[in-house]
Design a protein around this motif. Structure first.
Motif, PDB file in Angstrom:
ATOM      1  N   LEU A 181      -1.530   8.647  -7.615  1.00  0.00           N
ATOM      2  CA  LEU A 181      -0.227   8.952  -8.219  1.00  0.00           C
ATOM      3  C   LEU A 181      -0.445   9.776  -9.486  1.00  0.00           C
ATOM      4  O   LEU A 181      -0.496   9.253 -10.599  1.00  0.00           O
TER       5      LEU A 181
ATOM      6  N   SER B 106       1.511   4.008  -2.925  1.00  0.00           N
ATOM      7  CA  SER B 106       0.767   5.244  -3.174  1.00  0.00           C
ATOM      8  C   SER B 106       1.488   6.474  -2.643  1.00  0.00           C
ATOM      9  O   SER B 106       1.087   7.604  -2.932  1.00  0.00           O
TER      10      SER B 106
ATOM     11  N   SER C 118       0.824  -1.214   0.000  1.00  0.00           N
ATOM     12  CA  SER C 118       0.000   0.000   0.000  1.00  0.00           C
ATOM     13  C   SER C 118       0.853   1.257   0.000  1.00  0.00           C
ATOM     14  O   SER C 118       0.410   2.320  -0.447  1.00  0.00           O
TER      15      SER C 118
ATOM     16  N   GLY D 207      -5.135   3.388  -3.161  1.00  0.00           N
ATOM     17  CA  GLY D 207      -4.272   4.566  -3.131  1.00  0.00           C
ATOM     18  C   GLY D 207      -3.451   4.762  -4.380  1.00  0.00           C
ATOM     19  O   GLY D 207      -2.883   5.837  -4.603  1.00  0.00           O
ATOM     20  N   ILE D 208      -3.392   3.757  -5.225  1.00  0.00           N
ATOM     21  CA  ILE D 208      -2.574   3.857  -6.443  1.00  0.00           C
ATOM     22  C   ILE D 208      -3.118   4.911  -7.386  1.00  0.00           C
ATOM     23  O   ILE D 208      -2.384   5.480  -8.203  1.00  0.00           O
TER      24      ILE D 208
END
Length: 978
Positions: free
Chosen positions: A198, A172, A169, A194-195
């Motif tokens: 970016l 991110s 995780s 959470g990616i």
């Protein structure tokens, strides 16, 4: 000199670790020593193996590493900024030495053989911008906080490794990341939400993993994204609407997942997208009309879904489209006329749909190179638009598949305009008339399939003009006449299928000139006469079916026809030979084969009472077999006698091991009968249990052709396996023995059992190996006590690992000679380790019959060249044994099994099943259907190719490894457009 170097190395290492300890208290203003990078790289080098000596320029005495191979420095500070060591066959692990390279900006170690876990501190190098560790064998999970201090990291590639667990995780937190490639690993679990935070991300490739769940929302925030590849995972649910907000997307690949529902309408805004691949999912509904607004598309693949309705007219707006694949859906209607505007189209596939109607005119006016409209139920006459509308542009067509439709009429002679055609498939239609002679004008044609039509007439002599043909399939028609002798000009033919016709006359000797033939089917015709003896020269044959004809006489000689399946020659009452189960005139009876499982009390060799007083005369092949058996028996007896001479002295020599095992081999020259020489290649301590373990049955692990294997322990508690050679009197001199053993000791590979040392006396020789606790592959396949059965993935990994180990041996000019399942061990992680390699190098040049009886004792693995003195024994005998092993792993059956009334040879059984189209039934029933057919069948075919009777027809082990990797991970080259 050696002592001085060791002292210096220890001093350097001491300096390095002292630096690590003291560095926190050093004053920040102090300029770093130029030797810091030297020390870090030397420590890094100490953890890896460099078989090609590419790092020979790395000298610890240098003041700076800036001139070293693969190293780049900042010209002002002379500090290392780039380390690029791609494709150097490096192995070992990535150690802590790299952490000393504080100004490192790029680390690229791709395409090597590095193993172990990834260092949790690697991403903490604050100046690191590029990490490329792809195409290695790194494994384990990545710590969740790995990217917690990723600094200015912009690109990371861990593709094509064996990483598992969840994607961290903390990824991110890397706000500067532009490229993420974690493809072709074993990552599982959901995609971290959470990616999507970016914002700098341009390329995201997570393909070919085990990721699952639904795609989390938030993808719309990736405003800079150019490529997203989530293919070959287990994602489900809908494609999020937010995908349409990534306006810069060029490539979208969501193929081979379980996505469902409709394509989100927001995707219509992706006007820069050039590739969209959604094949093999569960998308449904109609193909949206807005797809025509994605005007930059050059590849559109929606195959293998559940799309229904008609093909949208808006497809005609995609003027840049080159590849269009809508196959295997439920589309109806006809192909829209608007597609005439797709002027760039080169590949079109609408096969396996419900589309009807005539072929549209625009197909014949286009620049298409590949057209597949099979299983469309198209209603058209071949002498209609197909014959009259071929324009000059149609000359570019290379592949035309119109199979399994309702085409009627004749094949027009104007087919000759298809001058670039490489594959033509018109099978399973209702075509009538004769095969046009103009087919011989198709000089580039590789595949011609006109099977299962109503064609009549004869096979035209002019077909010889199509000299590039590799496959000719004309079965299931009404063809008559003879097989033309001109077919000999098609010298590239590998497949010739003419079955289920009305062909007459003999099989011409010209067929025997087609030396590349592998599969021949002439069954269910009216062929007559005798078989040309020259057919025995077809060394590549895999199948040859002549059943249900009127052939007569004797089958050709040769290994293939001696082992041909009886079903392939049945239905020819006048045909004779062993496979036809009928003796030929002047051919003597077959030798009697005794089943070793039989409980009969009859005396071996006794004349059966049904023969009365007739004299039994053995055939020439039986005499040769008996002669060969006699030689083998004599050899075995000779070896046994020689072994008895040294058995009494073995105990005394073993006892000497306890007394002298601790001596350093460089200081123990004594080799008489009362003292021995112990050499441990790694400098490990000697045995703790002493030689009594070698004589203790409780410590015995098993026995093989070269001797018994025992388990004992070193003083540090590590277990080792010791092979006590039982061919002492046949072993070479001590000098030659030690030279050969040391060569074997240098051969290291993750899938080979490591040889750690040896012990020598004149009457006793021991080989010391690493101990592999998981037991043999034989036990896992054939013994019920082994517990859980191997899964398909485990079996495939064993096959691939074994292939890699043999390829490595062959690169080191070592022939294994003794491939069998009992010599493949499984370690605790499920990886295979091959043992007993190269032991024939320890013996003098024995007669190959004696050698084969000693090291090829397991029936079924021995290559046929062992039975022929004039054929050289090469690495290809290992390839043969490997092929048998592959079939054993996939089927779960032994290479040779004795039934109540029959002897079943595994290779023959699988080859027969392949000929009959039921090869899938051969897969081990214990897998209960839990295996991918697209992998299992090619693997079995590869096993059959490896067991070819002719050594030159077998692939090299390096080629085998490449084929297996393609079977597991088919390459789909896709280019990122930035």
């Amino acid at each position: 000199m050696g002592v001085m170097l060791k002292t210096k190395a220890k001093s350097l290492l001491g300096m390095f670790f002292a630096f690590l300890v003291l560095s926190p208290v050093l004053t920040r203003s102090v300029t770093p020593s130029l030797n810091d990078d030297v020390l870090g790289l030397i420590v890094f080098k100490a953890d890896i193996r460099d078989p090609n000596q590419k790092l020979v320029s790395w000298n610890e005495d240098d003041d700076s590493p800036c001139n070293w191979f693969g190293v780049k420095c900042n010209p002002r500070s002379n500090r290392v900024t780039e380390l690029t060591l791609d494709g150097l066959s490096l192995s070992g692990r990535i150690g802590r030495g790299l952490l000393q390279l504080k100004l490192l900006r790029k680390l690229s170690l791709s395409s090597n053989n590095l193993t172990g876990n990834i260092s949790p501190n690697l991403a903490k190098l604050e100046n690191l911008r590029i990490i490329d560790l792809s195409s290695n064998s790194l494994s384990g999970s990545i710590p969740d906080d790995f990217f917690k201090q990723c600094g200015s990291l912009r690109e990371i590639s861990l593709a094509k490794n064996m990483f598992s667990g969840k994607i961290p995780s903390s990824l991110s937190l890397c706000s500067t990341l532009a490229t993420i490639n974690l493809s072709s690993n074993r990552f599982s679990g959901p995609l971290p939400s959470g990616i999507w935070g970016l914002n700098a991300l341009r390329s995201l490739d997570l393909s070919d993993n085990l990721l699952d769940g639904e795609i989390p929302k938030g993808v719309e925030s990736l405003n800079n994204l150019r490529l997203i590849n989530l293919s070959k995972n287990r994602f489900s649910g809908f494609v999020p609407d937010g995908i349409g907000s990534c306006l810069l997307l060029r490539t979208i690949d969501f193929s081979e997942n379980s996505f469902s529902g409709n394509l989100p309408e927001t995707m219509r805004k992706l006007t820069l997208c050039t590739l969209m691949n959604m094949r093999k999912n569960s998308f449904s509904g109609e193909v949206p009309n807005w797809i025509g607004e994605m005007k930059s598309l050059d590849t559109l693949d929606l195959s293998g879904n559940k799309f229904s309705g008609g093909v949208p007219v808006s497809i005609g707006n995609l003027q840049l489209l080159k590849v269009l694949n809508f196959s295997a859906n439920e589309l109806t209607g006809s192909l829209p006329e608007s597609m005439t505007n797709c002027a760039s189209l080169v590949a079109l596939d609408f096969s396996q749909n419900l589309i009807k109607g005539d072929l549209p005119q625009w197909i014949f006016d286009s620049s298409l190179k590949k057209v597949s409209l099979s299983e469309k139920k198209v209603l058209a006459r071949m002498n209609g638009p197909f014959a009259s509308s071929m324009g000059n542009s149609f000359e570019k067509l290379q592949v035309l598949d119109l199979s399994h439709n309702q085409f009627s009429g004749e094949i027009a002679s104007s087919i000759l305009v298809l001058s670039s055609l490489q594959q033509l498939n018109l099978s399973r239609n209702t075509l009538v008339g004769s095969i046009p002679v103009t087919v011989g004008e198709l000089k580039a044609l590789n595949v011609l399939d006109l099977s299962e039509n109503w064609l009549n007439g004869s096979i035209p002599v002019e077909i010889s003009g199509a000299y590039s043909l590799k496959e000719l399939r004309l079965e299931g028609n009404f063809l008559a006449g003879k097989i033309p002798t001109s077919i000999e000009n098609c010298s590239s033919l590998t497949t010739l299928v003419l079955s289920k016709n009305n062909l007459t006359g003999p099989i011409p000797a010209a067929v025997a000139k087609l030396t590349n033939l592998q599969n021949v089917d002439l069954s269910f015709n009216g062929l007559a006469g005798s078989l040309p003896k020259q057919l025995a020269n077809l060394v590549h044959l895999v199948s040859f079916n002549i059943s249900h004809n009127h052939l007569q006489g004797e089958l050709p000689a040769g290994v293939f026809f001696n082992t041909i399946s009886p079903s392939s020659v049945s239905g020819n009452p006048s045909l004779c030979g062993s496979a036809a189960n009928k003796s030929c005139p002047a051919v003597l009876p077959k030798p009697i084969v005794l089943n070793p499982n039989s409980s009969s009390d009859s005396t071996p060799g006794a004349v059966p009472p049904t023969l009365g007083h007739k004299r039994i005369i053995l055939s020439i092949s039986a005499l040769i077999a008996i002669g060969a058996a006699a030689v083998i028996v004599v050899g075995v007896i000779a070896i046994t006698v020689l072994n008895l001479r040294v058995r009494s002295s073995s105990s005394r020599s073993a006892a000497a091991l306890t007394l002298s095992a601790g001596d350093d081999y460089s200081q123990s020259p004594t080799t008489d009968a009362n003292s021995g020489k112990l050499v441990m290649f790694s400098g490990d301590p000697d045995f703790s249990t002493g030689a009594h373990a070698l004589l203790n049955k409780d410590c015995e692990l098993g026995r093989g052709g070269f001797g018994a294997v025992y388990r004992t322990a070193l003083r540090d508690g590590r277990s080792v396996a010791i092979k006590k050679l039982t061919v002492s009197s046949l072993v070479k001199s001590q000098e030659e023995f030690e030279r050969e053993v040391k060569k074997l000791g240098k051969v290291r590979h993750p899938n080979l059992v490591a040889l750690d040392g040896y012990y020598w006396t004149q009457s006793l020789q021991l080989l010391i190996y690493e101990f592999v606790s998981g037991g043999s592959l034989y036990k896992h396949l054939h013994e019920k006590s082994s517990g859980n059965h191997l899964s398909w993935n485990e079996r495939f990994n064993v096959i691939l690992g074994t292939a890699k180990s043999l390829a490595h041996l062959h690169q080191s000019n070592i022939i294994h000679y003794n491939i069998k399942s009992s010599n493949v061990l499984i370690d605790d992680s499920g990886e295979p380790k091959v043992g007993d390699y190269g032991l024939a190098r320890l013996l003098p040049m024995l007669d190959r019959y004696v050698l084969s009886s000693k090291i090829q004792s397991a029936l079924g693995y021995m290559a046929p060249e062992f039975a022929c003195r004039t054929v050289k024994i090469t690495e290809k005998c290992d390839v043969y044994g490997f092929g048998v092993l592959v079939l054993e792993i996939v089927t779960g059956k032994r290479p040779v099994e004795y039934m109540e009334d029959d002897v079943v040879v595994l290779c023959d059984m699988v080859r027969g099943a392949l000929e009959e189209g039921r090869v899938e039934e051969c897969v081990d029933a214990r897998l209960q259907g839990k295996f991918p057919v697209e992998e299992a069948i090619p693997v079995m075919k590869l096993g059959l190719i490896c067991t070819s009777q002719v050594p030159s027809n077998r692939p090299d082990m390096g080629e085998v490894v490449n084929i297996l990797e393609l079977i597991r991970c088919p390459s789909e080259g896709q280019e990122e457009l930035g």
